[in-house]
Design a protein around this motif. Structure first.
Motif, PDB file in Angstrom:
ATOM      1  N   ARG A  97     -13.024  11.500   7.395  1.00 24.64           N
ATOM      2  CA  ARG A  97     -10.860  11.564   7.068  1.00 24.64           C
ATOM      3  C   ARG A  97     -10.593  11.265   5.718  1.00 24.64           C
ATOM      4  O   ARG A  97     -11.316  11.133   4.927  1.00 24.64           O
ATOM      5  CB  ARG A  97      -9.666  10.179   7.722  1.00 24.64           C
ATOM      6  CG  ARG A  97     -10.066   8.305   6.917  1.00 24.64           C
ATOM      7  CD  ARG A  97      -9.195   7.728   7.733  1.00 24.64           C
ATOM      8  NE  ARG A  97     -10.083   6.670   7.700  1.00 24.64           N
ATOM      9  CZ  ARG A  97     -10.002   5.756   7.198  1.00 24.64           C
ATOM     10  NH1 ARG A  97      -8.820   5.862   6.037  1.00 24.64           N
ATOM     11  NH2 ARG A  97     -10.482   4.100   6.429  1.00 24.64           N
ATOM     12  N   GLU A  98      -9.577  12.078   5.458  1.00 17.01           N
ATOM     13  CA  GLU A  98      -9.461  12.604   3.743  1.00 17.01           C
ATOM     14  C   GLU A  98      -8.041  11.794   3.460  1.00 17.01           C
ATOM     15  O   GLU A  98      -7.763  11.709   1.909  1.00 17.01           O
ATOM     16  CB  GLU A  98      -8.626  13.951   3.102  1.00 17.01           C
ATOM     17  CG  GLU A  98     -10.273  15.178   4.214  1.00 17.01           C
ATOM     18  CD  GLU A  98      -9.459  16.770   4.152  1.00 17.01           C
ATOM     19  OE1 GLU A  98      -8.862  16.859   4.197  1.00 17.01           O
ATOM     20  OE2 GLU A  98     -10.344  17.279   4.323  1.00 17.01           O
ATOM     21  N   SER A  99      -6.860  11.417   4.574  1.00 17.70           N
ATOM     22  CA  SER A  99      -5.842  10.491   3.537  1.00 17.70           C
ATOM     23  C   SER A  99      -6.657   8.780   3.788  1.00 17.70           C
ATOM     24  O   SER A  99      -7.370   9.036   4.756  1.00 17.70           O
ATOM     25  CB  SER A  99      -4.670  10.471   4.519  1.00 17.70           C
ATOM     26  OG  SER A  99      -5.474  10.162   6.284  1.00 17.70           O
ATOM     27  N   ALA A 100      -5.975   8.199   3.017  1.00 14.58           N
ATOM     28  CA  ALA A 100      -5.884   6.841   3.057  1.00 14.58           C
ATOM     29  C   ALA A 100      -4.934   6.054   2.521  1.00 14.58           C
ATOM     30  O   ALA A 100      -3.841   6.881   1.767  1.00 14.58           O
ATOM     31  CB  ALA A 100      -7.329   6.708   2.051  1.00 14.58           C
ATOM     32  N   THR A 103       0.809  -1.096  -0.359  1.00 15.81           N
ATOM     33  CA  THR A 103       0.256  -0.368  -0.472  1.00 15.81           C
ATOM     34  C   THR A 103       0.515   1.077  -0.180  1.00 15.81           C
ATOM     35  O   THR A 103       2.049   1.330  -0.152  1.00 15.81           O
ATOM     36  CB  THR A 103      -1.312   0.241   1.329  1.00 15.81           C
ATOM     37  OG1 THR A 103       0.566   0.167   2.005  1.00 15.81           O
ATOM     38  CG2 THR A 103      -1.883  -1.606   1.523  1.00 15.81           C
ATOM     39  N   LEU A 104       0.251   2.286  -0.160  1.00 14.57           N
ATOM     40  CA  LEU A 104       0.860   3.912  -0.277  1.00 14.57           C
ATOM     41  C   LEU A 104       0.088   4.466   0.160  1.00 14.57           C
ATOM     42  O   LEU A 104      -1.074   4.926  -0.316  1.00 14.57           O
ATOM     43  CB  LEU A 104       1.716   4.013  -2.021  1.00 14.57           C
ATOM     44  CG  LEU A 104       2.057   5.561  -1.826  1.00 14.57           C
ATOM     45  CD1 LEU A 104       3.545   5.367  -1.619  1.00 14.57           C
ATOM     46  CD2 LEU A 104       2.381   5.518  -3.277  1.00 14.57           C
ATOM     47  N   PRO A 105       0.493   5.682   0.881  1.00 13.93           N
ATOM     48  CA  PRO A 105      -0.182   6.557   1.466  1.00 13.93           C
ATOM     49  C   PRO A 105      -0.879   7.504   0.601  1.00 13.93           C
ATOM     50  O   PRO A 105      -0.050   7.736   0.531  1.00 13.93           O
ATOM     51  CB  PRO A 105       0.310   6.702   3.067  1.00 13.93           C
ATOM     52  CG  PRO A 105       1.389   6.486   3.276  1.00 13.93           C
ATOM     53  CD  PRO A 105       1.718   5.056   1.896  1.00 13.93           C
ATOM     54  N   VAL A 106      -1.374   7.743   0.587  1.00 12.63           N
ATOM     55  CA  VAL A 106      -2.178   9.237  -0.042  1.00 12.63           C
ATOM     56  C   VAL A 106      -3.514  10.173   0.261  1.00 12.63           C
ATOM     57  O   VAL A 106      -3.764   9.691   1.058  1.00 12.63           O
ATOM     58  CB  VAL A 106      -2.961   8.475  -2.015  1.00 12.63           C
ATOM     59  CG1 VAL A 106      -1.465   7.726  -2.118  1.00 12.63           C
ATOM     60  CG2 VAL A 106      -4.230   7.657  -1.596  1.00 12.63           C
ATOM     61  N   GLU A 107      -3.863  10.940  -0.458  1.00 10.00           N
ATOM     62  CA  GLU A 107      -4.491  12.104  -0.154  1.00 10.00           C
ATOM     63  C   GLU A 107      -5.980  11.585  -0.964  1.00 10.00           C
ATOM     64  O   GLU A 107      -5.664  11.915  -2.180  1.00 10.00           O
ATOM     65  CB  GLU A 107      -4.523  13.462   0.077  1.00 10.00           C
ATOM     66  CG  GLU A 107      -3.021  13.712   0.848  1.00 10.00           C
ATOM     67  CD  GLU A 107      -3.595  14.226   2.186  1.00 10.00           C
ATOM     68  OE1 GLU A 107      -4.803  13.789   2.179  1.00 10.00           O
ATOM     69  OE2 GLU A 107      -3.627  13.398   3.001  1.00 10.00           O
TER      70      GLU A 107
END
Length: 321
Positions: free
Chosen positions: A217-220, A200-204
Motif C-alpha cells: 500500500r501507498e497510503s498510511a 492520526t492523519l491519512p496521507v500518501e
C-alpha cells in the motif's frame, strides 16, 4: 392462493411473537423502541436522561413499567436500562451469525403509545468483522423505528436497528454484537473500548517509507498528536511515525484503525508496528479505556457516533460505513 395465505399467516404469527417482546420509551420527539436479551436489561438508542435516573416506559401490551438507566455508550448513542422486575418472556434470542444477503427480516418497532408496528424488509448488506460488523435493510426510514428489532424467519433476533442519517439508511447492529454491548455497558456503566491516546492523519506515504509497510500500500496514517502519558506515548511512539498495524491488523486508513482498536481490549498488551525515518519499529502498548466513553462523559447519555452528533439526541445517531 394457499401459498400466499400460508406466508401471510406465518408473517402474522412472527409479528405477534415479536410485538410481545417490545418496549416503548417515551420522548419529547415521539419515542423509540427498546429491546431486551435477558428479561431484565434493555438496549435503547440515546435519550435525554441521567445515569441512574428512573424512567417510565411501556412494556408489551401497553403495561406501564419503570426502569433505571444502567449505563451508556456515547460513541454509538446507546444506553442500557434495567427493569425493576424481570420479564423473562420478553427476552430475544440473538441469532448466532449474520443473516444471508437478500434474506427477509421483519422490522418490529414500538414507536408510539398506540402500539407496535411491523414492516417486511430485505437485508441488502451483511458484513464486516468484530466491532465493524453491521447490517443494512432496504426499507425506508420510518419515524420511531430507531431501536427496532430485525427478526429472522425463525424468530431469532437478527439485528438492532439504529437511527437513520444521510448515507446510513437502515443501519443495524448484528444481534450478537448488540447482546455483547449490553453486557459490557451493564458491567462497567459504559462500553469498554481500547484507547491509545493517539491522533492520526491519512496521507500518501513517500515511496521510501511505503516499502517498509510490507503489503504494497501507498497510503498510511501518520501520527500527528499524542496524549501526554497516554498508552501510545508510553509505548514510545512519536509524532511523524507511520502506523503500520495494531495487534496484527493493518491500519492504512481511519476505518482500519477503528477496527483494530475495536478488536483490542483495555489492559491487554497490544503489538504496534510503525515506520520511523525509513526503519520499521515494533512496540508494545497497553491500551486504556477510552475517556470519551467513561470518565469524561459519564452522567448523561451522550450523542451518536460521528462529529455531527453533539448534545443529547433522543433519536441516537449511528456510525457510517
Amino acid at each position: 392462493m394457499d401459498a400466499l395465505r400460508s406466508l401471510s399467516d406465518s408473517l402474522a404469527a412472527l409479528g405477534q411473537a415479536a410485538a410481545a417482546k417490545l418496549f416503548h420509551v417515551p420522548s419529547p420527539l415521539g419515542g423509540r423502541t427498546a429491546l431486551g436479551f435477558d428479561g431484565k436489561r434493555l438496549l435503547v438508542p440515546a435519550f435525554d436522561a441521567g445515569e441512574g435516573e428512573v424512567l417510565e416506559l411501556l412494556g408489551p401490551g401497553g403495561k406501564p413499567l419503570a426502569a433505571s438507566v444502567r449505563g451508556f455508550d456515547p460513541a454509538r448513542g446507546l444506553a442500557v436500562l434495567e427493569l425493576e422486575a424481570a420479564l423473562p418472556g420478553t427476552a430475544f434470542a440473538a441469532a448466532p451469525g449474520l443473516p444471508p444477503l437478500g434474506s427477509l427480516v421483519l422490522s418490529a418497532a414500538y414507536p408510539s403509545p398506540q402500539g407496535p408496528e411491523l414492516r417486511l424488509d430485505l437485508v441488502r448488506f451483511a458484513g464486516g468483522e468484530g466491532e465493524e460488523s453491521y447490517l443494512q435493510t432496504d426499507g425506508p426510514p420510518f419515524p420511531g423505528f430507531s431501536g427496532a428489532a430485525l427478526v429472522a424467519p425463525d424468530g431469532t433476533l437478527a439485528g438492532f436497528l439504529l437511527a437513520d442519517r444521510p448515507g446510513n439508511r437502515g443501519w443495524a447492529l448484528p444481534a450478537a454484537r448488540a447482546e455483547a454491548l449490553v453486557r459490557s455497558i451493564a458491567e462497567a456503566g459504559f462500553a469498554k473500548r481500547a484507547w491509545l491516546g493517539v491522533s492520526t492523519l491519512p496521507v500518501e506515504a513517500p515511496e521510501a517509507f511505503a516499502a517498509h509497510f510490507g503489503d504494497g500500500r501507498e497510503s498510511a496514517l501518520v501520527v500527528v498528536g499524542l496524549e501526554r502519558d497516554g498508552p501510545a506515548a508510553k509505548a514510545g511512539l512519536l509524532p511523524g511515525d507511520f502506523l503500520v498495524s495494531l495487534g496484527g491488523r493493518a491500519t492504512a486508513d481511519p476505518g482500519e484503525l477503528r477496527a483494530a482498536l475495536g478488536a483490542a481490549r483495555p489492559g491487554e498488551p497490544l503489538a504496534v508496528v510503525a515506520v520511523r525515518g525509513g526503519k520499521r519499529l515494533e512496540f508494545e502498548a497497553l491500551p486504556g479505556a477510552a475517556p470519551a466513553e467513561g470518565r469524561e462523559r459519564r452522567g448523561r447519555p451522550g450523542p451518536g457516533g460521528h462529529p455531527g452528533c453533539r448534545g443529547r439526541m433522543p433519536w441516537g445517531c449511528g456510525p457510517g460505513r
